[in-house]
Design a protein around this motif. Structure first.
Motif, PDB file in Angstrom:
ATOM      1  N   ALA A  96       0.827  -1.204   0.000  1.00 14.23           N
ATOM      2  CA  ALA A  96       0.000   0.000   0.000  1.00 14.23           C
ATOM      3  C   ALA A  96       0.863   1.257   0.000  1.00 14.23           C
ATOM      4  N   PHE A  97       1.938   1.263   0.791  1.00 19.54           N
ATOM      5  CA  PHE A  97       2.816   2.434   0.839  1.00 19.54           C
ATOM      6  C   PHE A  97       3.480   2.676  -0.511  1.00 19.54           C
ATOM      7  N   ALA A  98       4.023   1.618  -1.118  1.00 19.23           N
ATOM      8  CA  ALA A  98       4.681   1.777  -2.420  1.00 19.23           C
ATOM      9  C   ALA A  98       3.693   2.253  -3.474  1.00 19.23           C
ATOM     10  N   PHE A  99       2.452   1.742  -3.449  1.00 16.46           N
ATOM     11  CA  PHE A  99       1.454   2.102  -4.452  1.00 16.46           C
ATOM     12  C   PHE A  99       1.053   3.571  -4.318  1.00 16.46           C
ATOM     13  N   PHE A 100       0.582   3.967  -3.131  1.00 16.19           N
ATOM     14  CA  PHE A 100       0.088   5.332  -2.949  1.00 16.19           C
ATOM     15  C   PHE A 100       1.211   6.363  -3.045  1.00 16.19           C
ATOM     16  N   ASN A 101       2.381   6.050  -2.483  1.00  8.74           N
ATOM     17  CA  ASN A 101       3.455   7.034  -2.463  1.00  8.74           C
ATOM     18  C   ASN A 101       4.035   7.281  -3.848  1.00  8.74           C
ATOM     19  N   SER A 102       4.117   6.240  -4.668  1.00  6.52           N
ATOM     20  CA  SER A 102       4.686   6.417  -6.005  1.00  6.52           C
ATOM     21  C   SER A 102       3.740   7.141  -6.950  1.00  6.52           C
ATOM     22  N   LEU A 103       2.446   7.243  -6.597  1.00  4.25           N
ATOM     23  CA  LEU A 103       1.452   7.899  -7.455  1.00  4.25           C
ATOM     24  C   LEU A 103       1.093   9.301  -6.976  1.00  4.25           C
ATOM     25  N   GLN A 104       1.893   9.899  -6.111  1.00  6.20           N
ATOM     26  CA  GLN A 104       1.569  11.214  -5.579  1.00  6.20           C
ATOM     27  C   GLN A 104       1.463  12.273  -6.680  1.00  6.20           C
ATOM     28  N   GLY A 105       2.314  12.191  -7.692  1.00  4.72           N
ATOM     29  CA  GLY A 105       2.248  13.156  -8.790  1.00  4.72           C
ATOM     30  C   GLY A 105       0.926  13.085  -9.532  1.00  4.72           C
ATOM     31  N   PHE A 106       0.403  11.881  -9.713  1.00  4.66           N
ATOM     32  CA  PHE A 106      -0.894  11.706 -10.368  1.00  4.66           C
ATOM     33  C   PHE A 106      -2.003  12.340  -9.529  1.00  4.66           C
ATOM     34  N   PHE A 107      -1.927  12.174  -8.199  1.00  4.06           N
ATOM     35  CA  PHE A 107      -2.937  12.766  -7.326  1.00  4.06           C
ATOM     36  C   PHE A 107      -2.895  14.297  -7.387  1.00  4.06           C
ATOM     37  N   ILE A 108      -1.707  14.879  -7.470  1.00  2.47           N
ATOM     38  CA  ILE A 108      -1.586  16.336  -7.567  1.00  2.47           C
ATOM     39  C   ILE A 108      -2.204  16.834  -8.865  1.00  2.47           C
ATOM     40  N   LEU A 109      -1.962  16.125  -9.963  1.00  2.00           N
ATOM     41  CA  LEU A 109      -2.544  16.523 -11.250  1.00  2.00           C
ATOM     42  C   LEU A 109      -4.073  16.489 -11.187  1.00  2.00           C
ATOM     43  N   VAL A 110      -4.625  15.407 -10.655  1.00  2.00           N
ATOM     44  CA  VAL A 110      -6.079  15.223 -10.656  1.00  2.00           C
ATOM     45  C   VAL A 110      -6.755  16.174  -9.674  1.00  2.00           C
ATOM     46  N   PHE A 111      -6.289  16.165  -8.410  1.00  2.00           N
ATOM     47  CA  PHE A 111      -6.994  16.902  -7.368  1.00  2.00           C
ATOM     48  C   PHE A 111      -6.489  18.341  -7.202  1.00  2.00           C
ATOM     49  N   GLY A 112      -5.262  18.608  -7.649  1.00  2.00           N
ATOM     50  CA  GLY A 112      -4.743  19.958  -7.514  1.00  2.00           C
ATOM     51  C   GLY A 112      -4.977  20.830  -8.718  1.00  2.00           C
ATOM     52  N   THR A 113      -5.044  20.234  -9.908  1.00  4.35           N
ATOM     53  CA  THR A 113      -5.172  21.014 -11.139  1.00  4.35           C
ATOM     54  C   THR A 113      -6.483  20.742 -11.861  1.00  4.35           C
ATOM     55  N   LEU A 114      -6.735  19.498 -12.239  1.00  3.27           N
ATOM     56  CA  LEU A 114      -7.918  19.190 -13.042  1.00  3.27           C
ATOM     57  C   LEU A 114      -9.217  19.338 -12.266  1.00  3.27           C
ATOM     58  N   SER A 115      -9.156  19.365 -10.940  1.00  9.65           N
ATOM     59  CA  SER A 115     -10.382  19.555 -10.162  1.00  9.65           C
ATOM     60  C   SER A 115     -10.861  21.005 -10.181  1.00  9.65           C
ATOM     61  N   ASP A 116     -10.020  21.929 -10.672  1.00 14.47           N
ATOM     62  CA  ASP A 116     -10.381  23.351 -10.750  1.00 14.47           C
ATOM     63  C   ASP A 116     -11.222  23.576 -12.002  1.00 14.47           C
ATOM     64  N   SER A 117     -12.505  23.940 -11.822  1.00 13.34           N
ATOM     65  CA  SER A 117     -13.402  24.112 -12.963  1.00 13.34           C
ATOM     66  C   SER A 117     -12.980  25.278 -13.845  1.00 13.34           C
ATOM     67  N   LYS A 118     -12.323  26.292 -13.270  1.00 13.51           N
ATOM     68  CA  LYS A 118     -11.859  27.413 -14.086  1.00 13.51           C
ATOM     69  C   LYS A 118     -10.770  26.960 -15.049  1.00 13.51           C
ATOM     70  N   ILE A 119      -9.870  26.091 -14.581  1.00 12.73           N
ATOM     71  CA  ILE A 119      -8.826  25.569 -15.463  1.00 12.73           C
ATOM     72  C   ILE A 119      -9.451  24.734 -16.565  1.00 12.73           C
ATOM     73  N   ARG A 120     -10.411  23.903 -16.207  1.00 10.32           N
ATOM     74  CA  ARG A 120     -11.076  23.094 -17.232  1.00 10.32           C
ATOM     75  C   ARG A 120     -11.808  23.984 -18.230  1.00 10.32           C
ATOM     76  N   SER A 121     -12.404  25.064 -17.741  1.00 14.32           N
ATOM     77  CA  SER A 121     -13.120  25.978 -18.633  1.00 14.32           C
ATOM     78  C   SER A 121     -12.162  26.660 -19.601  1.00 14.32           C
ATOM     79  N   VAL A 122     -11.012  27.108 -19.092  1.00 10.81           N
ATOM     80  CA  VAL A 122     -10.015  27.761 -19.953  1.00 10.81           C
ATOM     81  C   VAL A 122      -9.490  26.784 -20.995  1.00 10.81           C
TER      82      VAL A 122
END
Length: 708
Positions: free
Chosen positions: A621-647
């Motif tokens: 579980a640690f290896a799985f979640f920790n190695s995918l942190q960059g993917f989580f930042i992209l999804v929840f930090g950037t793509l979750s912003d509706s203004k960014i999606r609108s632009v």
């Protein structure tokens, strides 16, 4: 020393061994010398201590012609045989006299005293004398555990002073070792292996490796139970050793170096079967092949070894293992990390060894050997996805920057997310570099393969710094949310926000990382000595310099989330702030609410690997979640912003379409339909609406903090 375990069997071999430290040898010699001084020779007739009725045959529990009669627990101390010093003790246990032999041959005791002041120029004559003495007294030696242990210490002393070893000296050493590993010595070795303080088998293997490393020139030597070959290694190597072991090293690109192999046909009879999880004799396990030591002054990543079984009736679950000198608090035990079973065909077992590095080393103090390869696969696939996600995140942020940073809150929110992504990107790149360094260890002055201190320390420092920066920029996001929600009447300029953010985001990590180096590096406790470039845990607990700040920030952010949610739900977020600010606060809140528990979970699992190092589920579980942190930042930090999606949906070019506007000419999804998919993915049903949209061109005005 490497090998494989087979159901109830361990088949052993050596691909790469670790030399016993010279200081440890000296200390061990001193301890043994002190113990020998404490053994006073018993002169005269045998003495005995009996209970009141021990001489009455009708009440005796033990009774034989040699030691007489005795009750359970009675002891007799008898003199040693002629030519020996010390004493023997027999104890009546389970109706049998059990012998404890503390006798040592007088000639061997004289030789160990000489060996403590041995110089290199005297080694040839001394080794010749040792070999002759051992062969002349082999019958008595193999029955005396203390004598065997003393001979091993003498060999260590010889290895310690010998900088070059010629064929003659090595032949005398082989003749000496040949006697003490003979079949008649099995019972004596069982006694020695049960005595952790002596650590005799590891000392023997360490001394043989040291001597083999200091051989000069090409030659072949042999004894009755030992075969030594030393030859030039050019690119590849293949050998059939004593018709019992085949070693195959394919193309390596390595040339002009020597490779030495020492095959011990009976060492399997005297070595213990302990592994990393137990320190006692496992009756269901056996060493089922000859033992081979392979020494080469280079890093070999692909070695295939095939063994003929000694006991062909043992057929279940072969496991490839090697002798790890550092296990069980440097006592030494069998280990299978980096080695795997290939086949078991016609009573020939094939093993392959290499070295893999797992992401789990970032927090784990010990990784279960059986999980190494699986964790490597999870790690490198996850890190690859993470790196790609972070690059995409930074590209998107750069593309929409001007459109989404029109107020100070939005500006600082995107500064935080960019630096969070950048910190993790650099940290992951440093991790890959550190893994490459760990896969190419250096030869430590002809002794053992260790991690290069300079490159490894540098990679560890930057990993430590940028992983800390990742968490401190998350703290900046949390504090921004707290400031704009709770302190609604205060005002802070962009320049002040930036100065505060960069001081926290990079200043604090730099201070922590620098202090960690300053405190631990002078005592050589900054990085691990083996198993990958990362902060030391076993000696200095330097790893806490990451664990404590990271989990503290996670806790602070969680407290901020609780306070902010209470404030927003109590008064309504739309009462004070403007609509655009409200949208930004909602996005910041969502990012902090999702990423903080998520990152807290991943690093809490890391603490779990430290506390419960054998739990396979926690490691995975640690290896799985920790190695995918960059993917989580992209999804929840950037793509979750509706203004960014609108632009993005407005600026992305639309393909030429025919009658069906949603289908591209290539038959796939168009750019607009792809953005629609992302929008649908993040569209939520509002639980607490911010405010109705002011115009149709605005996006994100109905975003909710809590969604279903």
């Amino acid at each position: 020393m490497t090998g494989f375990r087979q159901g109830s069997t361990i088949v052993d071999f050596t691909v790469q061994t670790t030399q016993i430290n010279a200081d440890e040898i000296v200390n061990a010699n001193q301890n043994l010398s002190n113990s020998l001084k404490d053994i006073a020779p018993v002169i005269g007739s045998a003495s005995a201590v009996f209970s009141e009725n021990s001489n009455n045959p009708s009440t005796a529990k033990c009774n034989d012609s040699q030691y007489g009669t005795g009750l359970e627990g009675d002891k007799k101390i008898v003199t040693c045989d002629q030519g020996q010093e010390g004493s023997k003790t027999v104890i009546c246990q389970e109706s049998t006299w059990k012998l404890q032999d503390n006798c040592i041959l007088t000639t061997i005791k004289r030789l160990i005293n000489v060996s403590q002041n041995l110089t290199e120029e005297k080694v040839p004559n001394f080794v010749m004398n040792l070999s002759q003495t051992v062969r002349e007294n082999k019958t008595e030696i193999v029955k005396s555990p203390l004598t065997i242990s003393t001979i091993v210490t003498i060999l260590n002393n010889i290895a310690n002073v010998s900088h070059t070893v010629n064929a003659t000296v090595m032949q005398d050493v082989l003749n000496t070792v040949d006697v003490i590993i003979g079949d008649g010595a099995t019972q004596s070795w069982a006694v020695l292996n049960a005595n952790d303080a002596l650590n005799t088998i590891s000392k023997l293997l360490g001394s043989m490796e040291t001597l083999s490393d200091r051989l000069v020139g090409e030659f072949s030597n042999s004894a009755q139970r030992i075969l030594l070959n030393r030859t030039m290694f050019n690119n590849s190597f293949y050998a059939d050793l004593n018709s019992s072991i085949i070693i195959d090293i394919p193309n390596t690109g390595i040339t002009n170096t020597f490779i030495t192999t020492i095959t011990f046909s009976t060492l399997n009879n005297v070595m213990p079967v302990r592994n990393s999880t137990f320190n006692a004799t496992n009756k269901g396990t056996a060493i089922n092949a000859a033992v081979v030591l392979v020494k080469i002054n280079a890093t070999i990543k692909n070695v295939t070894l095939s063994y003929n079984k000694v006991n062909k009736s043992l057929t279940l679950n072969p496991q490839c293992v090697f002798w790890n000198f550092t296990l069980l608090q440097n006592l030494g035990a069998w280990d299978d990390r980096g080695c795997k079973f290939v086949s078991d065909i016609n009573n020939t077992v094939t093993c392959r060894c290499n070295h893999l590095t797992s992401f789990s080393l970032l927090m784990a103090t010990d990784i279960p050997p059986s999980l190494t390869e699986a964790l490597d696969i999870i790690t490198y696939v996850g890190v690859g996805i993470s790196l790609a996600s972070l690059v995409i995140c930074l590209i998107i942020e750069g593309y929409v920057w001007k459109a989404v940073t029109r107020n100070s809150t939005a500006f600082m929110r995107h500064v935080s997310i960019v630096n969070t992504a950048l910190s993790l990107l650099i940290a992951d790149i440093c991790f890959i570099i550190a893994a490459a360094i760990a896969n190419n260890p250096l030869e430590n002055q002809g002794k053992d393969l260790t991690l290069p201190v300079g490159p490894c320390s540098t990679a560890t420092f930057f990993m430590h710094f940028f992983y800390l920066a990742l968490f401190f920029w998350m703290l900046v996001s949390g504090l921004l949310l707290f400031y704009r929600t709770v302190m609604v009447f205060s005002h802070m300029s962009k320049s002040t926000m930036l100065a505060t953010g960069f001081s926290l985001g990079y200043g604090c990590p730099l201070i922590i990382a620098a202090i960690t180096v300053a405190v631990t590096a002078p005592g050589h406790g900054y990085i691990r000595k083996t198993d990958g470039c990362w902060l030391n845990w076993s000696d200095t607990k330097a790893l806490l310099a990451l664990v404590i700040p990271a989990l503290t920030i996670v806790l602070i952010n969680m407290l901020i989330v609780i306070v902010v949610l209470f404030k927003m739900l109590r008064r309504g977020v739309g009462d004070i702030t403007q609509r655009d600010e409200r949208h930004t606060l909602v996005v910041v809140a969502r990012c902090v609410i999702i990423l903080t528990p998520l990152f807290g979970l991943t690093w809490s699992l890391g603490v779990g690997t430290m506390v419960s190092s054998t739990d396979k589920g926690i490691h995975i579980a640690f290896a799985f979640f920790n190695s995918l942190q960059g993917f989580f930042i992209l999804v929840f930090g950037t793509l979750s912003d509706s203004k960014i999606r609108s632009v993005l949906s407005r600026r992305l070019p639309r393909p030429t379409t025919g009658s069906n506007p949603t289908r591209s000419t290539s038959g796939g999804l168009s750019a607009s339909s792809g953005m629609n998919l992302i929008n649908r993915l993040f569209r939520k049903r509002s639980v607490h609406r911010v405010s109705p949209p002011a115009n149709s061109g605005s996006s994100g005005a109905s975003e909710s903090l809590v969604s279903s």
